[in-house]
Scaffold this motif. Structure first.
Motif, PDB file in Angstrom:
ATOM      1  N   PRO A 186       0.811  -1.214   0.000  1.00 37.91           N
ATOM      2  CA  PRO A 186       0.000   0.000   0.000  1.00 37.91           C
ATOM      3  C   PRO A 186       0.850   1.273   0.000  1.00 37.91           C
ATOM      4  O   PRO A 186       2.059   1.211   0.162  1.00 37.91           O
ATOM      5  CB  PRO A 186      -0.797  -0.128   1.298  1.00 37.91           C
ATOM      6  CG  PRO A 186       0.104  -0.934   2.198  1.00 37.91           C
ATOM      7  CD  PRO A 186       0.775  -1.921   1.305  1.00 37.91           C
ATOM      8  N   ALA A 187       0.174   2.405  -0.172  1.00 37.52           N
ATOM      9  CA  ALA A 187       0.866   3.689  -0.252  1.00 37.52           C
ATOM     10  C   ALA A 187       1.645   3.971   1.023  1.00 37.52           C
ATOM     11  O   ALA A 187       1.180   3.669   2.127  1.00 37.52           O
ATOM     12  CB  ALA A 187      -0.140   4.805  -0.511  1.00 37.52           C
ATOM     13  N   PRO A 188       2.842   4.545   0.901  1.00 38.44           N
ATOM     14  CA  PRO A 188       3.644   4.851   2.093  1.00 38.44           C
ATOM     15  C   PRO A 188       3.024   5.986   2.896  1.00 38.44           C
ATOM     16  O   PRO A 188       2.619   7.009   2.325  1.00 38.44           O
ATOM     17  CB  PRO A 188       4.990   5.267   1.497  1.00 38.44           C
ATOM     18  CG  PRO A 188       4.666   5.770   0.129  1.00 38.44           C
ATOM     19  CD  PRO A 188       3.510   4.932  -0.348  1.00 38.44           C
ATOM     20  N   PRO A 189       2.913   5.841   4.213  1.00 37.37           N
ATOM     21  CA  PRO A 189       2.322   6.907   5.023  1.00 37.37           C
ATOM     22  C   PRO A 189       3.166   8.172   4.971  1.00 37.37           C
ATOM     23  O   PRO A 189       4.393   8.123   4.985  1.00 37.37           O
ATOM     24  CB  PRO A 189       2.302   6.306   6.429  1.00 37.37           C
ATOM     25  CG  PRO A 189       3.334   5.219   6.408  1.00 37.37           C
ATOM     26  CD  PRO A 189       3.336   4.686   5.027  1.00 37.37           C
ATOM     27  N   GLY A 190       2.496   9.301   4.890  1.00 34.91           N
ATOM     28  CA  GLY A 190       3.196  10.582   4.873  1.00 34.91           C
ATOM     29  C   GLY A 190       3.646  11.025   3.502  1.00 34.91           C
ATOM     30  O   GLY A 190       4.281  12.079   3.362  1.00 34.91           O
ATOM     31  N   PHE A 191       3.346  10.238   2.447  1.00 37.28           N
ATOM     32  CA  PHE A 191       3.746  10.591   1.083  1.00 37.28           C
ATOM     33  C   PHE A 191       2.523  10.631   0.177  1.00 37.28           C
ATOM     34  O   PHE A 191       1.552   9.905   0.390  1.00 37.28           O
ATOM     35  CB  PHE A 191       4.752   9.580   0.530  1.00 37.28           C
ATOM     36  CG  PHE A 191       6.134   9.693   1.120  1.00 37.28           C
ATOM     37  CD1 PHE A 191       7.141  10.372   0.442  1.00 37.28           C
ATOM     38  CD2 PHE A 191       6.425   9.123   2.350  1.00 37.28           C
ATOM     39  CE1 PHE A 191       8.412  10.475   0.980  1.00 37.28           C
ATOM     40  CE2 PHE A 191       7.697   9.219   2.901  1.00 37.28           C
ATOM     41  CZ  PHE A 191       8.696   9.903   2.209  1.00 37.28           C
ATOM     42  N   ALA A 192       2.586  11.483  -0.839  1.00 36.73           N
ATOM     43  CA  ALA A 192       1.510  11.593  -1.819  1.00 36.73           C
ATOM     44  C   ALA A 192       2.107  11.586  -3.218  1.00 36.73           C
ATOM     45  O   ALA A 192       3.226  12.083  -3.432  1.00 36.73           O
ATOM     46  CB  ALA A 192       0.713  12.878  -1.595  1.00 36.73           C
ATOM     47  N   VAL A 193       1.377  11.027  -4.188  1.00 31.73           N
ATOM     48  CA  VAL A 193       1.848  10.987  -5.568  1.00 31.73           C
ATOM     49  C   VAL A 193       2.044  12.411  -6.073  1.00 31.73           C
ATOM     50  O   VAL A 193       1.206  13.287  -5.868  1.00 31.73           O
ATOM     51  CB  VAL A 193       0.854  10.235  -6.462  1.00 31.73           C
ATOM     52  CG1 VAL A 193       1.288  10.330  -7.922  1.00 31.73           C
ATOM     53  CG2 VAL A 193       0.759   8.779  -6.042  1.00 31.73           C
ATOM     54  N   ALA A 194       3.173  12.629  -6.745  1.00 30.37           N
ATOM     55  CA  ALA A 194       3.488  13.958  -7.283  1.00 30.37           C
ATOM     56  C   ALA A 194       3.752  13.838  -8.779  1.00 30.37           C
ATOM     57  O   ALA A 194       4.669  13.137  -9.206  1.00 30.37           O
ATOM     58  CB  ALA A 194       4.713  14.533  -6.578  1.00 30.37           C
ATOM     59  N   GLY A 195       2.942  14.503  -9.578  1.00 27.22           N
ATOM     60  CA  GLY A 195       3.154  14.489 -11.018  1.00 27.22           C
ATOM     61  C   GLY A 195       2.618  13.232 -11.677  1.00 27.22           C
ATOM     62  O   GLY A 195       2.095  12.327 -11.038  1.00 27.22           O
ATOM     63  N   ALA A 196       2.793  13.199 -12.995  1.00 27.51           N
ATOM     64  CA  ALA A 196       2.267  12.095 -13.791  1.00 27.51           C
ATOM     65  C   ALA A 196       3.250  10.930 -13.855  1.00 27.51           C
ATOM     66  O   ALA A 196       4.464  11.109 -13.691  1.00 27.51           O
ATOM     67  CB  ALA A 196       1.960  12.588 -15.203  1.00 27.51           C
ATOM     68  N   GLU A 197       2.731   9.750 -14.095  1.00 22.56           N
ATOM     69  CA  GLU A 197       3.572   8.580 -14.320  1.00 22.56           C
ATOM     70  C   GLU A 197       4.274   8.731 -15.662  1.00 22.56           C
ATOM     71  O   GLU A 197       3.663   9.133 -16.660  1.00 22.56           O
ATOM     72  CB  GLU A 197       2.686   7.330 -14.311  1.00 22.56           C
ATOM     73  CG  GLU A 197       3.400   6.041 -14.623  1.00 22.56           C
ATOM     74  CD  GLU A 197       2.465   4.849 -14.586  1.00 22.56           C
ATOM     75  OE1 GLU A 197       2.035   4.464 -13.472  1.00 22.56           O
ATOM     76  OE2 GLU A 197       2.145   4.314 -15.671  1.00 22.56           O
TER      77      GLU A 197
END
Length: 310
Positions: A186-197
């Motif tokens: 799952p997604a790492p806590p404290g981080f959010a996706v930034a920009g496009a793949e």
């Protein structure tokens, strides 16, 4: 010494062939892994064969590095002095897991006992640690690297090795990454996706990427991922200087396949930004064979950019 306390100690002076902005240090640690396994398992890992005489290789299946404030992957310079401690653990069947601690010379850790709890729970902030999980493999077809099967060489014996405590086992982590094509599920806590793949192509380099056994060299995967990561950084307007002076906090690579000469790879890159610290981010990288879509490797690289370079 009893197997539970056996460790290998090295005093190392960093030479030109060990430090760069690329994969040199990862290759050197890999050499220490092979040497450690050869010593503790009483096996010539460089010329291992099955009872039928078939060559078999101690391949890297998972590799993790934790960078410290003093010793980190791209922070080494000519002449730096290190004290390296290595321990090998049984990991079921013919697999072995090796832990390495790279401590600054004079730290007093050169001969200190290396307990797994130190590596996973209370790492010394000045030290760099590495974890490698290795499996024995052999080619299913002598003319191809596409089908590799687990094949333990004749005479290999890891039964005397200590076992890694289950709570530290990377088995679930690596299995999930192989299934998802990412360590960040799952997604790492404290981080959010930034920009496009983004996706980048990479042509396998027969001169640089192939080892003496005719396989894609494990350290080349680090270079391939870094090549894609550098392209991503350039697209963000960042400089090569920033890239070379980044500090790797945590890097994981899972090796799930090999490739033949002439192969073309597709590297998919996703960037995760720390929501409270803009200098901290994780690159989520996936390497596939472009023609077949076969998953070859995944990586997660958590980095910190020095504030003086922003």
């Amino acid at each position: 010494m009893m197997p539970e306390t056996t460790a290998l100690h090295r005093k190392v002076i960093v030479a030109p062939g060990m430090c760069s902005g690329g994969s040199l240090i990862f290759g050197r640690i890999g050499d220490w892994t092979w040497e450690s396994v050869a010593e503790t398992c009483r096996t010539n890992v460089h010329a291992a064969r099955t009872a039928e005489g078939q060559p078999t290789y101690l391949s890297f299946y998972y590799y993790r590095v934790w960078g410290g404030k003093v010793v980190h992957p791209h922070g080494l310079a000519f002449g730096d002095e290190l004290e390296v401690t290595s321990r090998v653990f049984q990991f079921g069947g013919g697999s072995v897991l090796t832990l390495h601690r790279l401590a600054p010379a004079g730290s007093g850790l050169g001969t200190a006992f290396l307990d797994p709890a130190e590596v996973y729970e209370t790492p010394d902030p000045e030290c760099m640690y590495a974890e490698t999980l290795n499996r024995w493999i052999a080619r299913g077809n002598p003319g191809s690297n596409r089908v590799l099967s687990e094949t333990v060489p004749d005479g290999f014996d890891n039964t005397d090795l200590p076992r890694l405590p289950n709570r530290f086992s990377p088995r679930t982590l690596v299995g999930r990454a192989r299934g998802a094509g990412s360590f960040l599920t799952p997604a790492p806590p404290g981080f959010a996706v930034a920009g496009a793949e983004l996706s980048f192509e990479y042509a396998l380099d027969a001169v640089r990427d192939i080892n003496g056994a005719g396989l894609v060299y494990f350290a080349s995967y680090f270079s391939i991922f870094d090549t894609a990561l550098l392209r991503l950084w350039r697209g963000l307007g960042r400089t090569e200087r920033q890239f070379l002076q980044r500090r790797v906090i945590d890097q994981k690579v899972g090796f799930f396949g090999n490739a033949d000469l002439g192969s073309l790879f597709t590297v998919t890159a996703r960037r995760w930004q720390n929501v409270t610290d803009p200098l901290s981010e994780i690159a989520d990288l996936e390497l596939r064979d472009s023609a077949s879509g076969r998953l070859l490797a995944v990586a997660a690289v958590e980095t910190e950019t020095p504030s003086t370079l922003v």
